[in-house]
Design an enzyme around this catalytic site. Structure first.
Site, PDB file in Angstrom:
ATOM      1  N   ALA A  85     -10.016  10.883  19.332  1.00  0.00           N
ATOM      2  CA  ALA A  85      -8.816  11.693  19.056  1.00  0.00           C
ATOM      3  C   ALA A  85      -9.261  13.053  18.558  1.00  0.00           C
ATOM      4  CB  ALA A  85      -7.957  11.036  17.968  1.00  0.00           C
ATOM      5  N   SER A 128      -2.883   6.195  11.678  1.00  0.00           N
ATOM      6  CA  SER A 128      -3.272   6.949  10.483  1.00  0.00           C
ATOM      7  C   SER A 128      -2.187   7.001   9.417  1.00  0.00           C
ATOM      8  CB  SER A 128      -3.597   8.378  10.912  1.00  0.00           C
ATOM      9  OG  SER A 128      -3.651   9.231   9.810  1.00  0.00           O
ATOM     10  N   GLU A 130      -1.585   9.511   7.864  1.00  0.00           N
ATOM     11  CA  GLU A 130      -0.968  10.827   8.027  1.00  0.00           C
ATOM     12  C   GLU A 130       0.449  10.675   8.617  1.00  0.00           C
ATOM     13  OE1 GLU A 130      -2.277  13.719   6.956  1.00  0.00           O
ATOM     14  OE2 GLU A 130      -1.037  15.172   7.999  1.00  0.00           O
ATOM     15  N   TYR A 152      -0.659  16.653  14.234  1.00  0.00           N
ATOM     16  CA  TYR A 152      -1.542  15.479  14.305  1.00  0.00           C
ATOM     17  C   TYR A 152      -0.773  14.220  13.905  1.00  0.00           C
ATOM     18  CZ  TYR A 152      -5.109  12.138  12.730  1.00  0.00           C
ATOM     19  OH  TYR A 152      -5.854  11.000  12.525  1.00  0.00           O
ATOM     20  N   GLY A 188     -17.401  14.506   9.175  1.00  0.00           N
ATOM     21  CA  GLY A 188     -17.497  15.886   9.659  1.00  0.00           C
ATOM     22  C   GLY A 188     -17.431  16.863   8.489  1.00  0.00           C
TER      23      GLY A 188
END
Ligand code: NAP
Ligand code: GDD
Length: 334
Positions: A85, A128, A130, A152, A188
């Site tokens: 994703a 998620s 989110e 997102y 990341g």
């Protein structure tokens, strides 16, 4: 090649943080592990370098239906983990259409490919927290309504519902794991936790002088990625497909993360942290707190790594990394 008793798993996003931990877990359980990566002009498969000889890598893209169908037909997996994703929330405001293509419609492409090429395979969708966004309930469970606050989050809500819909429409074994934030030394560098631990290590080693951050009051339920991939696997070992919230049941502010990270190396964060409105978001998610009771009862899952252990593990890993890089640079100069 697989033998008859050996299970085969296919992971999209195998080169991501979660993909690399999941591949390690499945190898340790004796699986044949295949992974999808998108084509790149350079070989940047850093996170899976150490297991590269034990896994099979296929090129395909979430934007390209036929490439996905071909890989699924070739690999004939027993389990498919859809982790690929566009996963960085701020980028979703800059590239909202691409985010929808990867993170939302990409899930339909995977489900269609599975339906055509290997309909009995079990499917995991990386949903998620989110999706809860401007939360309508605290803590958040499988029954809490969604109120996403970013392109997102909206795309992930689509991915969740299409997974549920394909389960109900076609009797696929399709699960949606609603995972709260999970981190690791492989995170990341743009995500807040790794941005902090990377900066703390560099500041301690004299390689950086300040750390610019956005909203320090945001609260997240942070866990360790290694614990969370175990939950993904457990979901696909059940007799029936279902959806599960995975979180620690604890919430902490970005400020608390900063304090623990700086304290761990004996520095006062107030001397180095600068709040920069550049990192504020158009719409913020202020508070996430998961209720993982269902996963604990049904899957027997629980996190092993505490919040403090997670922060210090990440700081220690970045200290080691940057100390090593500085040493190598010094020896090049000498
Ligand atoms: P990540 O490190 O960003 O990994 C995402 C992977 O997806 C990368 O390997 C990326 O490939 C690949 N990818 C992106 N676009 C693609 C495309 N069009 N075709 C094929 N591959 C593509 O993310 P993560 O932290 O491991 O998260 C894994 C999944 O869980 C994501 O779906 C994320 O949204 C979701 N999730 C994560 C968290 C979390 O806190 N980590 C929480 C809830 C849900 P490249 O390596 O080429 O960039
Ligand atoms: N990235 C970033 N950079 N975030 C910052 C900064 C900064 O400099 N300063 C403060 N923050 C705050 C953000 O405003 C946000 O409230 C919080 O730190 C966490 O940001 P991220 O680490 O970028 O993660 P996220 O919560 O937006 O998204 C992650 O978790 C989701 C699950 O809830 C990602 O992994 C998503 O892919 C995942 O779905």
């Amino acid at each position: 090649m697989s033998n008859k008793t050996q299970k085969t798993a296919l992971i999209t996003g195998i080169n991501g943080q979660d993909g690399s931990y999941l591949a390690e877990l499945l190898l340790s359980k004796g699986y044949r592990v295949a992974g999808i990566v998108r084509r790149s002009s350079t070989e940047t498969q850093q996170r899976i370098e150490h297991i590269r000889s034990k896994i099979e890598i296929y090129q395909a893209d979430l934007l390209d239906q036929s490439s996905l169908a071909k890989v699924l037909a070739d690999v004939q997996p027993d389990e498919v983990y859809n982790l690929a994703a566009m996963s960085f929330v701020p980028t979703s405001w800059q590239q909202p259409v691409l985010t929808a293509e990867f993170t939302a419609v990409g899930v339909t492409r995977m489900l269609e490919a599975l339906r055509q090429s290997c309909p009995t395979a079990k499917f995991y969708q990386a949903s998620s927290s989110e999706m809860y966004g401007k939360v309508l309930e605290v803590p958040q469970s499988e029954n809490t309504p969604f109120y996403p606050r970013s392109p997102y989050g909206v795309a992930k809500a689509y991915g969740h519902y299409i997974t549920v819909n394909y389960r109900e429409s076609y009797s696929l074994f399709a699960c949606s794991g609603i995972l709260f934030n999970h981190e690791s030394p492989r995170r990341g560098l743009e995500f807040v936790t790794r941005k902090i631990t990377d900066a703390v290590a560099k500041i301690k080693l004299g390689l950086q002088s300040e750390l610019r951050l956005g909203n320090l009051d945001a609260r997240r339920d942070w866990g360790f990625a290694g614990d969370y991939v175990r939950a993904m696997w457990l979901m696909l070992q059940q007799d029936t497909a279902d959806d599960f919230v995975i979180g620690t049941g604890e919430t902490h502010t970005v400020r608390e993360f900063v304090e623990i990270a700086f304290n761990h190396v004996g520095l006062d964060h107030q001397k180095y942290v600068v709040v920069d409105p550049k990192f504020y978001r158009p719409a913020e998610v202020d508070l996430l707190l998961g209720n993982p009771t269902k996963a604990m009862k049904t899957l027997g899952w629980k996190p092993d790594v505490s919040f403090n252990q997670l922060v210090t593990m990440m700081v220690d890993a970045d200290l080691k990394l940057h100390a090593q890089t500085s040493k190598e640079n010094l020896s090049k100069v000498a």
